[in-house]
Scaffold this active site. Structure first.
Site, PDB file in Angstrom:
ATOM      1  N   CYS A  87      39.430  18.811 -43.686  1.00 31.91           N
ATOM      2  CA  CYS A  87      39.419  19.892 -44.674  1.00 31.91           C
ATOM      3  C   CYS A  87      38.223  20.817 -44.456  1.00 31.91           C
ATOM      4  CB  CYS A  87      39.478  19.298 -46.081  1.00 31.91           C
ATOM      5  SG  CYS A  87      40.155  20.464 -47.273  1.00 31.91           S
ATOM      6  N   HIS A 182      43.328  14.878 -46.393  1.00 34.97           N
ATOM      7  CA  HIS A 182      42.266  13.894 -46.677  1.00 34.97           C
ATOM      8  C   HIS A 182      42.762  12.456 -46.514  1.00 34.97           C
ATOM      9  CE1 HIS A 182      39.202  16.558 -48.573  1.00 34.97           C
ATOM     10  NE2 HIS A 182      40.264  17.321 -48.793  1.00 34.97           N
ATOM     11  N   GLU A 184      41.150   9.876 -46.196  1.00 31.28           N
ATOM     12  CA  GLU A 184      40.209   8.901 -46.773  1.00 31.28           C
ATOM     13  C   GLU A 184      40.576   8.509 -48.207  1.00 31.28           C
ATOM     14  OE1 GLU A 184      39.722  12.022 -46.285  1.00 31.28           O
ATOM     15  OE2 GLU A 184      38.538  12.930 -47.894  1.00 31.28           O
TER      16      GLU A 184
HETATM   17  N1  GLN Z   1      38.227  25.079 -49.763  1.00 33.53           N
HETATM   18  C1  GLN Z   1      37.177  24.308 -49.166  1.00 33.53           C
HETATM   19  C2  GLN Z   1      36.383  25.135 -48.161  1.00 33.53           C
HETATM   20  O1  GLN Z   1      36.639  26.256 -47.959  1.00 33.53           O
HETATM   21  C3  GLN Z   1      37.723  23.072 -48.492  1.00 33.53           C
HETATM   22  C4  GLN Z   1      38.277  22.116 -49.519  1.00 33.53           C
HETATM   23  C5  GLN Z   1      38.149  20.662 -49.140  1.00 33.53           C
HETATM   24  O2  GLN Z   1      37.403  20.289 -48.250  1.00 33.53           O
HETATM   25  N2  GLN Z   1      38.832  19.804 -49.885  1.00 33.53           N
HETATM   26  O3  GLN Z   1      35.479  24.636 -47.548  1.00 33.53           O
END
Ligand code: GLN
Length: 206
Positions: A87, A182, A184
């Protein structure tokens, strides 16, 4: 899940500037590795693989500079350290970013273009089943939280996970891995196992 002995003594770091680093450390320890938080250059130098967790990439970017980790991280990635970004971590690993904030920098490494917050306000978070051939036949339950999407995959990177509509949400390039979702938080640790196998293989050749 039983802690596997093949990961015993494998020292992996989780970038612990911000975000859900504790969850990754718990998963990596459950898989038998020696997982440690990384906040300092000396800690980075002590690990043979690194996870960059989810969180907020704009904050992680700023903190990596404040903590004098940016240059060591860029050098470690260029030097072939196995790194897995989830992410916000995927954003940090991407060479190109769309919809970043003014002045936002990534560490780079993955030859991809990511779009931040790609699913928009109405679908900020969702879950789905993903086919991920590198992990075997069973689909992976994937949780997306304000997730980025990989808009373009460059020549050096490979898409390894796509949504039903074809959008790319998991990529691999040599020792680098990135997912929009994610793993995890779901109890299915095949992606972390896949990463640890890369770390072990790299440690043997390094
Ligand atoms: N929207 C977040 C970003 O721009 C990422 C979101 C996340 O890691 N769950 O870094």
């Amino acid at each position: 899940m039983s802690g596997s002995t093949e990961n015993a003594g494998v020292r992996v770091g989780v970038l612990a500037l911000q975000g859900d680093f504790r969850e990754h450390i718990a998963v990596l320890r459950e898989l038998g590795s020696d997982a440690v938080p990384v906040r300092r250059p000396a800690e980075l130098a002590s690990v043979s693989g690194l996870v960059i967790p989810g969180g907020e990439s704009t904050v992680m970017d700023k903190l990596s500079r404040i903590f004098a980790l940016r240059e060591p991280l860029v050098a470690a990635i260029a030097g072939g350290l196995p790194v897995y970004g989830t992410c916000a971590g995927l954003i940090m690993l991407s060479d190109r970013i769309v919809d970043g904030i003014e002045g936002q920098q990534t560490l780079g490494g993955l030859d991809v273009t990511v779009r931040r917050n790609a699913f928009g306000a109405q679908r900020e978070s969702f879950e789905t089943e993903l086919q991920m051939p590198v992990l075997g036949d069973a689909p992976m339950h994937a949780v997306f939280i304000r997730a980025p999407v990989v808009e373009a995959v460059g020549e050096r990177a490979t898409a390894i996970g796509t949504l039903a509509d074809g959008r790319v949400v998991a990529v691999e390039q040599g020792n680098l891995l990135g997912t929009s979702f994610h793993p995890e938080v779901t109890g299915d640790y095949r992606f972390h196992e896949y990463f640890l196998a890369k770390v072990r293989a790299h440690s043997l050749t390094a």
